[in-house]
Design an enzyme around this catalytic site. Sequence first.
Site, short mmCIF file in Angstrom:
data_model
loop_
_atom_site.label_atom_id
_atom_site.label_comp_id
_atom_site.label_asym_id
_atom_site.label_seq_id
_atom_site.Cartn_x
_atom_site.Cartn_y
_atom_site.Cartn_z
N GLY A 16 0.78 -1.24 0.00
CA GLY A 16 0.00 0.00 0.00
C GLY A 16 0.81 1.28 0.00
CD GLU A 63 1.19 0.70 6.71
OE1 GLU A 63 0.96 0.93 5.50
OE2 GLU A 63 0.77 -0.31 7.28
CG ASP A 64 -1.46 1.81 3.12
OD1 ASP A 64 -1.25 1.58 4.34
OD2 ASP A 64 -2.02 0.98 2.38
CG ASP A 101 -8.54 1.03 9.44
OD1 ASP A 101 -9.34 1.94 9.64
OD2 ASP A 101 -8.92 -0.13 9.19
CE LYS A 105 -10.28 4.12 6.87
NZ LYS A 105 -10.81 2.78 6.51
CB VAL A 110 -9.81 5.56 1.20
CG1 VAL A 110 -10.75 6.59 1.81
CG2 VAL A 110 -8.74 5.16 2.21
CG ASP A 124 -5.64 -3.38 -1.69
OD1 ASP A 124 -5.13 -2.88 -0.67
OD2 ASP A 124 -6.10 -4.54 -1.70
NE ARG A 143 -2.09 -3.18 -4.09
CZ ARG A 143 -2.21 -3.28 -2.77
NH1 ARG A 143 -2.11 -2.21 -2.02
NH2 ARG A 143 -2.43 -4.45 -2.21
P1 IMP Z 1 -4.59 -1.31 10.50
O1 IMP Z 1 -6.04 -1.60 10.77
O2 IMP Z 1 -4.17 0.03 11.04
O3 IMP Z 1 -3.72 -2.43 11.00
O4 IMP Z 1 -4.44 -1.22 8.94
C1 IMP Z 1 -3.82 -2.24 8.25
C2 IMP Z 1 -3.86 -2.14 6.77
O5 IMP Z 1 -5.22 -2.25 6.35
C3 IMP Z 1 -3.37 -0.86 6.14
O6 IMP Z 1 -1.97 -0.82 5.99
C4 IMP Z 1 -4.05 -0.96 4.79
O7 IMP Z 1 -3.30 -1.78 3.94
C5 IMP Z 1 -5.35 -1.62 5.12
N1 IMP Z 1 -6.45 -0.64 5.20
C6 IMP Z 1 -7.00 -0.09 6.29
N2 IMP Z 1 -7.97 0.79 5.97
C7 IMP Z 1 -8.00 0.80 4.61
C8 IMP Z 1 -8.80 1.51 3.65
O8 IMP Z 1 -9.67 2.33 3.94
N3 IMP Z 1 -8.54 1.22 2.34
C9 IMP Z 1 -7.59 0.33 1.94
N4 IMP Z 1 -6.82 -0.34 2.80
C10 IMP Z 1 -7.04 -0.11 4.13
MG MG Z 2 -0.97 -1.59 4.03
#
Ligand code: IMP
Ligand code: MG
Length: 188
Positions: free
Chosen positions: A56, A111-112, A115, A143, A165, A171, A177
Amino acid sequence: MAFQAPAWNRPTEPFAELISADAIARRVAELGAQITAEYSPLIDKTDVVVIGVLKGSVIFLADLVRHIALPVKVDFMGTSSYGNEQTSSGVVQITQDLSKPIEGKHVILVEDIVDTGHTVHYLIENLRTRLPASLKLASLLHKPERQEREVKIDFLGFTIPNKFVVGYGLDVAQTYRNLPFIGYVTNP
Ligand code: IMP
Ligand code: MG
């Protein structure tokens, strides 16, 4: 001529624009300038390594490093978290490790999106055990409504609402992407 992102005009696309390519470009340039200023005094003594989390972050990283006017190194890590397509379970697995040790180096993890925060929390804990000289986090998106783990983002692009998103590296089911902007999914 200024950069013009191609238009995505197909009426069947299941997303709507949230952050334009222009707004992203401007913000990424600002983050690069901030990183340049902060790391300029450090880099003559110690390497700076920018670590992208696959897949990402690759588009963000590619643009960001070109706005860092310092000789940084680039490496990648791969992770996967069990769960379904749109939610992470909190169990993070490293699927690809760094190519070089980071001991004694200044590390910027890229990181992208933060979340729930589980992925970045896990990666930061893991990288800390490798004894970098410093460790900071750059994330294009945050987020906060979904956050389950406290995570400090040192270089943040945008705070976004609780929408799924896509684009600019992010993605849905491995697709979209390559959108030049960030869109939110309207029709999942
Ligand atoms: P985490 O929930 O912070 O561990 O997020 C882990 C991964 O989930 C991120 O690095 C993204 O690859 C993916 N992700 C979380 N939210 C989104 C979104 O809104 N769109 C696309 N990928 C997401
Ligand atoms: Mg990711």
